[in-house]
Design a protein around this motif. Sequence first.
Motif, PDB file in Angstrom:
ATOM      1  N   ARG A 184      -9.431  -3.190  -0.717  1.00 36.15           N
ATOM      2  CA  ARG A 184     -10.935  -2.805  -0.109  1.00 36.15           C
ATOM      3  C   ARG A 184     -10.541  -1.780  -0.418  1.00 36.15           C
ATOM      4  NH1 ARG A 184      -6.975  -6.120   3.023  1.00 36.15           N
ATOM      5  NH2 ARG A 184      -8.596  -7.649   4.432  1.00 36.15           N
ATOM      6  N   PHE A 185     -11.253  -1.383  -0.856  1.00 36.52           N
ATOM      7  CA  PHE A 185     -11.856   0.745  -0.604  1.00 36.52           C
ATOM      8  C   PHE A 185     -11.673   0.880   0.231  1.00 36.52           C
ATOM      9  CE2 PHE A 185     -14.615   3.999  -1.719  1.00 36.52           C
ATOM     10  CZ  PHE A 185     -14.484   4.357  -2.777  1.00 36.52           C
ATOM     11  N   ASN A 186     -10.622   2.331   0.445  1.00 35.27           N
ATOM     12  CA  ASN A 186     -10.826   2.900   1.858  1.00 35.27           C
ATOM     13  C   ASN A 186     -10.982   2.354   3.484  1.00 35.27           C
ATOM     14  OD1 ASN A 186     -11.210   5.259   0.370  1.00 35.27           O
ATOM     15  ND2 ASN A 186     -13.119   5.977   0.982  1.00 35.27           N
ATOM     16  N   PRO A 187      -9.154   1.152   3.280  1.00 29.29           N
ATOM     17  CA  PRO A 187      -9.446   0.117   4.458  1.00 29.29           C
ATOM     18  C   PRO A 187      -9.475   0.765   5.699  1.00 29.29           C
ATOM     19  CG  PRO A 187      -7.359   0.259   2.942  1.00 29.29           C
ATOM     20  CD  PRO A 187      -8.582   0.405   2.355  1.00 29.29           C
ATOM     21  N   LEU A 188     -10.229   0.706   6.228  1.00 32.08           N
ATOM     22  CA  LEU A 188      -9.900   0.531   8.095  1.00 32.08           C
ATOM     23  C   LEU A 188      -8.520  -0.060   8.957  1.00 32.08           C
ATOM     24  CD1 LEU A 188     -13.449   1.413   7.753  1.00 32.08           C
ATOM     25  CD2 LEU A 188     -12.582   1.237  10.328  1.00 32.08           C
ATOM     26  N   THR A 189      -7.275   1.119   8.765  1.00 32.10           N
ATOM     27  CA  THR A 189      -6.495   1.224   9.562  1.00 32.10           C
ATOM     28  C   THR A 189      -5.946   1.719  10.549  1.00 32.10           C
ATOM     29  OG1 THR A 189      -5.206   2.389   8.696  1.00 32.10           O
ATOM     30  CG2 THR A 189      -5.618   0.014   7.162  1.00 32.10           C
ATOM     31  N   LEU A 190      -4.991   1.038  11.778  1.00 36.54           N
ATOM     32  CA  LEU A 190      -4.728   1.880  12.726  1.00 36.54           C
ATOM     33  C   LEU A 190      -3.332   2.474  12.921  1.00 36.54           C
ATOM     34  CD1 LEU A 190      -5.514  -0.795  15.614  1.00 36.54           C
ATOM     35  CD2 LEU A 190      -6.408   1.120  15.484  1.00 36.54           C
ATOM     36  N   ILE A 191      -2.156   1.870  11.955  1.00 31.07           N
ATOM     37  CA  ILE A 191      -1.322   2.342  11.395  1.00 31.07           C
ATOM     38  C   ILE A 191      -1.208   1.857   9.928  1.00 31.07           C
ATOM     39  CG2 ILE A 191       1.111   2.131  11.593  1.00 31.07           C
ATOM     40  CD1 ILE A 191       0.615   1.365  14.143  1.00 31.07           C
ATOM     41  N   PRO A 192      -0.946   2.891   8.914  1.00 34.78           N
ATOM     42  CA  PRO A 192      -1.567   4.867   9.915  1.00 34.78           C
ATOM     43  C   PRO A 192      -2.619   4.941   9.786  1.00 34.78           C
ATOM     44  CG  PRO A 192      -1.438   5.001   7.331  1.00 34.78           C
ATOM     45  CD  PRO A 192      -0.594   3.544   6.941  1.00 34.78           C
ATOM     46  N   PRO A 193      -3.778   5.952  11.080  1.00 35.76           N
ATOM     47  CA  PRO A 193      -4.742   5.632  11.125  1.00 35.76           C
ATOM     48  C   PRO A 193      -6.223   6.371  10.349  1.00 35.76           C
ATOM     49  CG  PRO A 193      -4.009   7.607  12.418  1.00 35.76           C
ATOM     50  CD  PRO A 193      -2.374   6.860  11.418  1.00 35.76           C
ATOM     51  N   SER A 194      -6.351   5.271   9.909  1.00 39.97           N
ATOM     52  CA  SER A 194      -7.625   5.692   9.046  1.00 39.97           C
ATOM     53  C   SER A 194      -9.293   4.517   9.372  1.00 39.97           C
ATOM     54  CB  SER A 194      -7.489   5.150   8.183  1.00 39.97           C
ATOM     55  OG  SER A 194      -8.066   5.280   6.739  1.00 39.97           O
TER      56      SER A 194
END
Length: 473
Positions: A195-205
Amino acid sequence: MNDTQVWVWLLPLVLLAIGLVTAGHALLHKRDPKAAFGWIALCIILPLAGPVLYYLFGINRVRTRAQKDYDSKLNRDSLTTICDPPGTSYRPLSTVGESLTQKGLSACTELELLENGEQLYPAMVQAINAAQHRILLASYIFDHNTSGLQLADALAAAVSRGVEVKVIVDGLGEMMSFPRRIGRALKSRNIEFTRFNPLTLIPPSLNINLRSHRKLLIIDGVLAFTGGQNIGDRHLAERADNPNRVLDMHFRLQGKIVDDLEWAFWKDWYYCTNTKPVQAFTGSNVNAADAQIWSRLILDGPNKHIDKLNNLMLGVISAARSRVFIMTPYFLPTFDIIGALIAAHLRGVNIQILLPGHNNIAAAHWAMQNTIRQLLEAGLDIRYQPAPFVHSKLFLVDDCYTLIGSANIDPRSLRLNYELGVELFSTEVNARVGAYYAQKAQQATRIKHQDLINRSLPTRLRDSLAWLFSPYL
């Protein structure tokens, strides 16, 4: 004097100092004088709230983070280009891209137009099925539906016969089909996926910026697909029962330009996987001197490539002699492009802009209606295409220049996204794409300046308010 009295005297001075420091930062770093003046005034008038708001919304962290994070070095020196191919005369139009990229032109030996998913997806599946060595696929949106799974199955079949397959999907774009994301389906088929710059909660992104809007499919280093279409059922435009159908255009290319496009894919791949190339990229094609089509890759993004496409369009509009035809789904241009279009119109260049009459993002349509007032007032020909939503991106100048790719003409594409454009220098290609454009223009309805003026006050206020937020649409 007790501590309380000291703070009573010191606090206003501290707040004033913070306000002045923040105002100084805005003065030094804002490129737009109106934006700089607004932030400076806010920080001085509201020395507490002003700096807080500036810290949250006024500092351009996007470019800073992109320049820090996106550092994927891949040698391209071996990809030879030709500044002035024999028997051609593309200057001054070709000079603009050459100055921006420090690269000449690459041969394109074949180019095919692929309209909507009905033409694109069978061609992609056929190419995947014929692949023998490697398949490289990148997309902003890759939906988990019939069209997406059809391509996933073709990729899985290629993996089973020993073909190297790599897939990049943008982290936010993949969420468009939430909760049925394509990533799980690809991994379950043993397809190498990132994934290109994935959205994640941990770590927050959870950053909605810094997205990759590029669309690429490279087969064995000799065949490439690029353009504006994503992967999903929404692009099956001939299905009348498709509630969200989208009209769009894509291109299949062969020749030396495929090497440039593959190089762009590998740069993104090394960035996404945090790996480094083992050796310099060399490519698979030769730069045929007798090619009838010449091309150049233009990468754009909030890193070191920022403003490349904006400046490219600005330059070629300024160099236009006879016509500039634009088709784009979102039209929120910078003030310099607006000025260049008006200037070209005043010197006799035929300017025509095709926009979708029905837009999938209502706020973008409202903002566009406010944006085009100045152009209509100057006498430019702007038209709305009938529904369904038209997502095509075409840019034609004179009789030999065509720009294709993934970018819209709006701040998100030109300032926040990673985009990809391909310049095409060919009278034959320009004529083919121009014929498609002319057909769409004939079906479109010309917008009258008086109609915009006669809109109700609430409508004009709504459009103006949407325009204020156009940098974030």
